[in-house]
Write a protein that holds these residues in place. Structure first.
Motif, PDB file in Angstrom:
ATOM      1  N   ILE A  15       0.818  -1.216   0.000  1.00  0.00           N
ATOM      2  CA  ILE A  15       0.000   0.000   0.000  1.00  0.00           C
ATOM      3  C   ILE A  15       0.854   1.270   0.000  1.00  0.00           C
ATOM      4  CG2 ILE A  15      -1.702   1.333   1.315  1.00  0.00           C
ATOM      5  CD1 ILE A  15      -2.983  -1.394   2.087  1.00  0.00           C
ATOM      6  N   MET A  19       0.495   4.224  -2.805  1.00  0.00           N
ATOM      7  CA  MET A  19       0.168   5.606  -2.447  1.00  0.00           C
ATOM      8  C   MET A  19       1.237   6.579  -2.942  1.00  0.00           C
ATOM      9  SD  MET A  19      -2.799   5.589  -1.109  1.00  0.00           S
ATOM     10  CE  MET A  19      -2.802   7.275  -0.516  1.00  0.00           C
ATOM     11  N   GLU A  20       2.490   6.210  -2.810  1.00  0.00           N
ATOM     12  CA  GLU A  20       3.573   7.078  -3.276  1.00  0.00           C
ATOM     13  C   GLU A  20       3.498   7.256  -4.789  1.00  0.00           C
ATOM     14  OE1 GLU A  20       8.448   7.243  -3.419  1.00  0.00           O
ATOM     15  OE2 GLU A  20       7.483   5.887  -1.997  1.00  0.00           O
ATOM     16  N   ASP A  23       0.422   9.395  -5.745  1.00  0.00           N
ATOM     17  CA  ASP A  23       0.682  10.805  -5.453  1.00  0.00           C
ATOM     18  C   ASP A  23       1.506  11.454  -6.561  1.00  0.00           C
ATOM     19  OD1 ASP A  23       0.372  13.038  -3.586  1.00  0.00           O
ATOM     20  OD2 ASP A  23       2.547  12.866  -3.351  1.00  0.00           O
ATOM     21  N   LYS A  26      -1.121  11.438  -9.962  1.00  0.00           N
ATOM     22  CA  LYS A  26      -2.531  11.841  -9.908  1.00  0.00           C
ATOM     23  C   LYS A  26      -2.828  13.096 -10.720  1.00  0.00           C
ATOM     24  CE  LYS A  26      -1.897  14.218  -5.545  1.00  0.00           C
ATOM     25  NZ  LYS A  26      -2.009  14.108  -4.104  1.00  0.00           N
ATOM     26  N   GLN A  42     -10.462   4.729  -0.003  1.00  0.00           N
ATOM     27  CA  GLN A  42      -9.995   3.520   0.669  1.00  0.00           C
ATOM     28  C   GLN A  42     -11.144   2.965   1.497  1.00  0.00           C
ATOM     29  OE1 GLN A  42      -6.863   4.046   3.624  1.00  0.00           O
ATOM     30  NE2 GLN A  42      -5.993   2.048   3.097  1.00  0.00           N
ATOM     31  N   PHE A  50      -9.054  -0.272  -2.483  1.00  0.00           N
ATOM     32  CA  PHE A  50      -9.119   1.117  -2.939  1.00  0.00           C
ATOM     33  C   PHE A  50     -10.024   1.202  -4.156  1.00  0.00           C
ATOM     34  CE2 PHE A  50      -5.315   0.882  -0.493  1.00  0.00           C
ATOM     35  CZ  PHE A  50      -5.061   2.156  -0.010  1.00  0.00           C
ATOM     36  N   THR A  52     -10.873   4.049  -7.461  1.00  0.00           N
ATOM     37  CA  THR A  52     -10.732   5.341  -8.119  1.00  0.00           C
ATOM     38  C   THR A  52     -12.060   5.648  -8.804  1.00  0.00           C
ATOM     39  OG1 THR A  52      -9.808   4.347 -10.141  1.00  0.00           O
ATOM     40  CG2 THR A  52      -8.237   5.214  -8.513  1.00  0.00           C
ATOM     41  N   THR A  78       1.441  -0.612 -10.993  1.00  0.00           N
ATOM     42  CA  THR A  78       0.360  -0.860 -10.036  1.00  0.00           C
ATOM     43  C   THR A  78      -0.056  -2.326 -10.012  1.00  0.00           C
ATOM     44  OG1 THR A  78      -0.419   1.402 -10.359  1.00  0.00           O
ATOM     45  CG2 THR A  78      -1.956  -0.133  -9.333  1.00  0.00           C
TER      46      THR A  78
END
Length: 98
Positions: A15, A19-20, A23, A26, A42, A50, A52, A78
């Protein structure tokens, strides 16, 4: 315009990497031609899940993004983090109250 919903489930230890990476990309995803909105959610109970939500002007815009170098880079990274097959839906918004 339509909404694209993608459900992703990650190995718990992956995770932070997701997330990194998210970020870092995005804004690029949000600024893709035809993208009008992007959010990441989340699950409250299962922190490995998660979603989107993105709004797209046309199906062609989404397909152009899915054929782009940006998508290929993001998705190739991913998908190595998943603990289950992702699911995706394209839906039309029928009612919205604010």
């Amino acid at each position: 315009m339509f909404v694209r919903i993608v459900k992703m489930s990650f190995h718990e230890d992956k995770i932070p990497a997701f997330m990194e990476n998210f970020d870092g990309v995005k804004d690029k995803i949000r600024n893709t031609p035809g993208n009008r909105f992007l959010e990441l959610y989340q699950d409250k109970d299962n922190k490995s899940i998660f979603f989107t939500y993105s709004y797209w002007e046309t199906e062609a815009d989404l397909e152009n993004y899915r054929k782009s170098e940006l998508f290929n880079t993001v998705w190739s990274f991913t998908k190595t983090l998943f603990n289950a097959k992702p699911e995706a839906w394209s839906v039309d918004k029928l009612v919205s109250l604010s």
